[in-house]
Design an enzyme around this catalytic site. Sequence first.
Site, PDB file in Angstrom:
ATOM      1  N   ASN A 127       0.848  -1.193   0.000  1.00 32.06           N
ATOM      2  CA  ASN A 127       0.000   0.000   0.000  1.00 32.06           C
ATOM      3  C   ASN A 127       0.884   1.244   0.000  1.00 32.06           C
ATOM      4  OD1 ASN A 127      -1.773   2.074   0.440  1.00 32.06           O
ATOM      5  ND2 ASN A 127      -2.752   1.174   2.227  1.00 32.06           N
ATOM      6  N   CYS A 130       0.202   5.208   1.973  1.00 33.67           N
ATOM      7  CA  CYS A 130       0.384   5.586   3.378  1.00 33.67           C
ATOM      8  C   CYS A 130       1.302   6.806   3.509  1.00 33.67           C
ATOM      9  CB  CYS A 130       0.997   4.430   4.163  1.00 33.67           C
ATOM     10  SG  CYS A 130      -0.053   2.971   4.265  1.00 33.67           S
ATOM     11  N   THR A 193      -8.400   4.205  -2.996  1.00 34.14           N
ATOM     12  CA  THR A 193      -9.498   5.157  -2.877  1.00 34.14           C
ATOM     13  C   THR A 193      -9.034   6.578  -3.193  1.00 34.14           C
ATOM     14  OG1 THR A 193      -9.035   5.437  -0.518  1.00 34.14           O
ATOM     15  CG2 THR A 193     -10.676   3.776  -1.131  1.00 34.14           C
TER      16      THR A 193
END
Length: 281
Positions: A127, A130, A193
């Site tokens: 991810n 972050c 998102t």
Amino acid sequence: MSGVSFLGVEFQNPVLLASGTAGFGQEIAGVMDLDALGGIVTKAVTPELRRGARAPRVAEFRGGMLNAVGLANPGLDQVAQHELPWLAANLRRARVLVNVAGATVDDYVRVVERLTPLAAITAFEINASCPNTNAGGLEFGAEPRGLAELVRACQRVSTRPLAVKLSPVLPDIPAMARVARDEGAEAVSLVNTMPGLLDKRLGNGSGGLSGPALLLIGVLATRRVRERVDMPVIGVGGVRNVADAREYLAAGATLVAIGTAALADPRVPVRIARELSSPYG
């Protein structure tokens, strides 16, 4: 369509459960046949337990959902000792991808290094959205040097393939996908998102937009990366039905991850997988 090859591994179908929407599998096993899917992407794993953002964490609106969960998860030790062994014991056909998050490069390295020996894991999803505390809160995936450092460090300690999950708000997503590839990532997940705000609806203030409004953005990002970068894509964002899944596949995605729609109706992912496999779907 039937099975697909991804990162040198056969997936029985191209449908995944997106990270953050299915926990670690056990939470939804009673309402969904996980083994009917291509795989599951786990909730984000950080080195330490995280209780997450203040409630309320989720707000629905006409175009989808806004969430600010804050990467809540039980932490690396619990995942290694309990969550992943449960997946290994209960999944026979579905593959497992582990989403990895952190505030520093060392956080990611700790998770990948600890989990990479576990046989249950097919790949890691890094991810990159972050905030990097060592860069003043700038997201790891926001600029080439930060992303390169992150991918290079994770690749160094991993024996599993890496898929890097990128934000849809990057000015040049293909360029950042190329950075990830050049540092050793084998795939990208597109997209994460989008930042959004609904007044006084979330305890955290702002959050991440998901659901139908994200479909066109994710499909375009997938097409652009496939046209400019030689690497496979997991298409993520806005998939509600088999037609939406086919949009990602037509844009060049190898796998398609379903998230928000599964929260609204847990039958959706299995139905899409079945319809993709049907000659009449």
